[in-house]
Design a protein around this motif. Structure first.
Motif, PDB file in Angstrom:
ATOM      1  N   TYR A   1       0.830  -1.206   0.000  1.00 51.18           N
ATOM      2  CA  TYR A   1       0.000   0.000   0.000  1.00 51.18           C
ATOM      3  C   TYR A   1       0.864   1.256   0.000  1.00 51.18           C
ATOM      4  O   TYR A   1       0.711   2.132  -0.846  1.00 51.18           O
ATOM      5  CB  TYR A   1      -0.935  -0.018   1.208  1.00 51.18           C
ATOM      6  N   TRP A   2       1.800   1.326   0.944  1.00 53.06           N
ATOM      7  CA  TRP A   2       2.687   2.490   1.022  1.00 53.06           C
ATOM      8  C   TRP A   2       3.518   2.620  -0.243  1.00 53.06           C
ATOM      9  O   TRP A   2       3.726   3.707  -0.765  1.00 53.06           O
ATOM     10  CB  TRP A   2       3.604   2.377   2.234  1.00 53.06           C
ATOM     11  N   GLY A   3       4.031   1.487  -0.730  1.00 52.71           N
ATOM     12  CA  GLY A   3       4.854   1.497  -1.931  1.00 52.71           C
ATOM     13  C   GLY A   3       4.088   1.967  -3.152  1.00 52.71           C
ATOM     14  O   GLY A   3       4.613   2.709  -3.987  1.00 52.71           O
ATOM     15  N   THR A   4       2.833   1.542  -3.262  1.00 51.25           N
ATOM     16  CA  THR A   4       2.013   1.968  -4.393  1.00 51.25           C
ATOM     17  C   THR A   4       1.785   3.463  -4.369  1.00 51.25           C
ATOM     18  O   THR A   4       1.905   4.144  -5.405  1.00 51.25           O
ATOM     19  CB  THR A   4       0.660   1.223  -4.392  1.00 51.25           C
ATOM     20  N   ILE A   5       1.475   3.991  -3.205  1.00 54.38           N
ATOM     21  CA  ILE A   5       1.276   5.444  -3.095  1.00 54.38           C
ATOM     22  C   ILE A   5       2.563   6.181  -3.460  1.00 54.38           C
ATOM     23  O   ILE A   5       2.532   7.162  -4.209  1.00 54.38           O
ATOM     24  CB  ILE A   5       0.789   5.828  -1.686  1.00 54.38           C
ATOM     25  N   ALA A   6       3.692   5.694  -2.968  1.00 56.12           N
ATOM     26  CA  ALA A   6       4.970   6.340  -3.292  1.00 56.12           C
ATOM     27  C   ALA A   6       5.278   6.237  -4.777  1.00 56.12           C
ATOM     28  O   ALA A   6       5.760   7.194  -5.385  1.00 56.12           O
ATOM     29  CB  ALA A   6       6.100   5.718  -2.479  1.00 56.12           C
ATOM     30  N   GLY A   7       4.999   5.079  -5.365  1.00 56.99           N
ATOM     31  CA  GLY A   7       5.232   4.908  -6.798  1.00 56.99           C
ATOM     32  C   GLY A   7       4.381   5.849  -7.630  1.00 56.99           C
ATOM     33  O   GLY A   7       4.857   6.452  -8.597  1.00 56.99           O
ATOM     34  N   VAL A   8       3.118   5.999  -7.245  1.00 55.54           N
ATOM     35  CA  VAL A   8       2.233   6.935  -7.949  1.00 55.54           C
ATOM     36  C   VAL A   8       2.772   8.351  -7.807  1.00 55.54           C
ATOM     37  O   VAL A   8       2.870   9.098  -8.788  1.00 55.54           O
ATOM     38  CB  VAL A   8       0.780   6.839  -7.418  1.00 55.54           C
ATOM     39  N   TYR A   9       3.141   8.725  -6.585  1.00 53.99           N
ATOM     40  CA  TYR A   9       3.673  10.070  -6.355  1.00 53.99           C
ATOM     41  C   TYR A   9       4.923  10.318  -7.207  1.00 53.99           C
ATOM     42  O   TYR A   9       5.033  11.355  -7.875  1.00 53.99           O
ATOM     43  CB  TYR A   9       3.995  10.292  -4.877  1.00 53.99           C
ATOM     44  N   MET A  10       5.848   9.386  -7.189  1.00 55.77           N
ATOM     45  CA  MET A  10       7.096   9.568  -7.941  1.00 55.77           C
ATOM     46  C   MET A  10       6.823   9.678  -9.438  1.00 55.77           C
ATOM     47  O   MET A  10       7.423  10.496 -10.129  1.00 55.77           O
ATOM     48  CB  MET A  10       8.069   8.414  -7.666  1.00 55.77           C
TER      49      MET A  10
END
Length: 147
Positions: A76-85
């Protein structure tokens, strides 16, 4: 008058992981996913370890539950970070230069997307967009202060 003092520095270990996906957009997205996903998983590991120590009870079931929760939170956290990046990279390319405004817009878009995907009402989507933009801008400004 006697005078005492202490001098020193504290540094953290640094681990750089490079994943080459063949395109800068994919590289940044995957890098964000891995790094922040790891942070999310470590957060859960610390919380679950505390719970086991606090209750004095460790079982196979609790360990399995903790591992599943670590994977879920990390993803979940990784997906949000990936979207942000990815969004920030896209904004950088559209605008043609890198500054705090890219972070603000990337955070706002990411906050709105995550909120909308979680079926929040319009006012919560706007609130989460503002929060995402503010957090990303603060992180960007703090990064430049420390360098």
């Amino acid at each position: 008058m006697p005078h005492g003092g202490f001098s020193g520095s504290l540094t953290s270990p640094r681990l750089d992981l490079a994943v080459d996906m063949g395109h800068p957009f994919l590289n940044r997205t995957v890098d964000g996913f891995i790094k922040i996903g790891t942070v999310g998983a470590c957060k859960v590991a610390a919380e679950e370890t505390f719970e086991c120590l606090h209750k004095g009870d460790v079982s196979k079931h609790k360990v399995e539950h903790a591992l599943k929760k670590m994977c879920k939170e990390g993803a979940y956290w990784g997906t949000i970070a990936g979207v942000y990046m990815g969004v920030e990279y896209g904004i950088d390319k559209i605008r043609g230069h890198r500054d705090w405004k890219n972070a603000m817009l990337g955070g706002a878009v990411t906050g709105a997307l995550v909120s909308a995907v979680n079926n929040h009402q319009r006012h919560k989507v706007v609130k989460n967009a503002i929060t995402g933009g503010a957090l990303a801008t603060a992180a960007e400004l703090l990064t430049h202060l420390s360098s």
